[in-house]
Design a protein around this motif. Structure first.
Motif, PDB file in Angstrom:
ATOM      1  N   GLY A  40       1.259   7.773   4.490  1.00 35.53           N
ATOM      2  CA  GLY A  40       2.355   7.158   5.247  1.00 35.53           C
ATOM      3  C   GLY A  40       1.865   6.392   6.468  1.00 35.53           C
ATOM      4  O   GLY A  40       2.403   5.336   6.811  1.00 35.53           O
ATOM      5  N   LEU A  41       0.845   6.895   7.115  1.00 35.48           N
ATOM      6  CA  LEU A  41       0.284   6.222   8.294  1.00 35.48           C
ATOM      7  C   LEU A  41      -0.283   4.848   7.900  1.00 35.48           C
ATOM      8  O   LEU A  41      -0.081   3.853   8.599  1.00 35.48           O
ATOM      9  CB  LEU A  41      -0.809   7.086   8.933  1.00 35.48           C
ATOM     10  N   LYS A  43       0.643   3.139   5.295  1.00 34.82           N
ATOM     11  CA  LYS A  43       1.762   2.282   4.896  1.00 34.82           C
ATOM     12  C   LYS A  43       2.440   1.668   6.121  1.00 34.82           C
ATOM     13  O   LYS A  43       2.733   0.483   6.151  1.00 34.82           O
ATOM     14  CB  LYS A  43       2.786   3.079   4.072  1.00 34.82           C
ATOM     15  N   THR A  44       2.661   2.523   7.129  1.00 35.91           N
ATOM     16  CA  THR A  44       3.352   2.057   8.337  1.00 35.91           C
ATOM     17  C   THR A  44       2.557   0.989   9.070  1.00 35.91           C
ATOM     18  O   THR A  44       3.095  -0.040   9.469  1.00 35.91           O
ATOM     19  CB  THR A  44       3.621   3.240   9.290  1.00 35.91           C
ATOM     20  N   PHE A  45       1.262   1.232   9.247  1.00 36.00           N
ATOM     21  CA  PHE A  45       0.482   0.335  10.092  1.00 36.00           C
ATOM     22  C   PHE A  45      -0.423  -0.639   9.347  1.00 36.00           C
ATOM     23  O   PHE A  45      -0.926  -1.591   9.945  1.00 36.00           O
ATOM     24  CB  PHE A  45      -0.330   1.154  11.106  1.00 36.00           C
ATOM     25  N   CYS A  48       2.209  -3.632   6.259  1.00 30.95           N
ATOM     26  CA  CYS A  48       3.231  -4.615   6.614  1.00 30.95           C
ATOM     27  C   CYS A  48       2.800  -5.265   7.926  1.00 30.95           C
ATOM     28  O   CYS A  48       2.000  -4.716   8.669  1.00 30.95           O
ATOM     29  CB  CYS A  48       4.608  -3.975   6.723  1.00 30.95           C
ATOM     30  N   ARG A  55       6.427  -2.140  14.172  1.00 34.38           N
ATOM     31  CA  ARG A  55       5.964  -0.946  13.485  1.00 34.38           C
ATOM     32  C   ARG A  55       6.084   0.316  14.342  1.00 34.38           C
ATOM     33  O   ARG A  55       6.046   1.419  13.844  1.00 34.38           O
ATOM     34  CB  ARG A  55       4.519  -1.158  13.016  1.00 34.38           C
ATOM     35  N   LYS A  57       8.755   0.867  16.235  1.00 31.27           N
ATOM     36  CA  LYS A  57      10.175   1.151  16.478  1.00 31.27           C
ATOM     37  C   LYS A  57      10.545   2.491  15.832  1.00 31.27           C
ATOM     38  O   LYS A  57      10.387   2.673  14.627  1.00 31.27           O
ATOM     39  CB  LYS A  57      11.043   0.024  15.907  1.00 31.27           C
ATOM     40  N   TYR A  59       8.986   5.162  16.065  1.00 30.03           N
ATOM     41  CA  TYR A  59       7.778   5.957  15.789  1.00 30.03           C
ATOM     42  C   TYR A  59       7.402   6.726  17.051  1.00 30.03           C
ATOM     43  O   TYR A  59       7.113   6.131  18.083  1.00 30.03           O
ATOM     44  CB  TYR A  59       6.642   5.017  15.366  1.00 30.03           C
TER      45      TYR A  59
END
Ligand code: FE
Length: 173
Positions: A40-41, A43-45, A48, A55, A57, A59
């Motif tokens: 997930g980390l 994917k988040t950073f 995208c 990214r 927001k 978090y």
């Protein structure tokens, strides 16, 4: 990295929003990803662009450090903040030479390598039964899947910006 003065060099693909931001703000923080990071980390950073979304927001696993940027505190073992002194044009990438302004340590969990990420963090592709003999090209860098018979020779991964040489053909049957 170098000492006296403490310096760090980072190389950033010109296609990434980070390269544009760094030329403008000059200040950055590198969060050092550890082996306990989740997919997930990444994917988040990683998957995208900050151009399309903030990214950070909503978090909360982060702290604001002295240069005003954010350091991720979950799935990381520390951070390095720095100020860009010099930018070298390498062609596809910029090399940013920066003076370190702050360092922090969060845990003793080893840092993850690219190999560790591929072997232990990135989910393994699951072959789907209904997709018989359908050709796919998978980005070895980020896992992006392109479906089709042929990958165009000038294709660039929409997620990580790597070219066709970093794609491999996968056939499910
Ligand atoms: Fe990719």
């Amino acid at each position: 990295m170098a000492s006296s003065p403490d310096r760090i060099c980072i190389s950033v693909n010109k296609g990434n929003f980070t390269a544009e931001m760094l030329q403008y703000t000059k200040d950055f923080t590198v969060s050092i990803i550890s082996q306990d990071a989740t997919f997930g980390l990444f994917k988040t950073f990683g998957f995208c662009s900050g151009k399309e979304m903030d990214r950070f927001k909503g978090y909360e696993q982060c702290i604001r450090v002295s240069n005003g940027t954010l350091a991720v505190t979950e799935g990381t073992n520390g951070f390095i903040s720095a100020h860009v002194e010099e930018t070298v044009d390498l062609g596809s990438h910029y090399l940013f030479v920066a003076t370190i302004t702050e360092k922090g340590n969060f845990s003793s969990t080893p840092s993850t390598t690219y190999g560790y990420y591929h072997a232990n963090i990135k989910p393994k592709p699951q072959p789907k039964k209904e997709e018989t003999a359908k050709k796919k090209y998978v980005c070895k860098i980020c896992g992006y899947e392109y479906e089709g018979e042929e990958l165009p020779s000038d294709f660039v991964c929409p997620i990580c910006k790597h070219g066709v040489s970093d794609f491999e053909k996968v056939t499910n049957n």
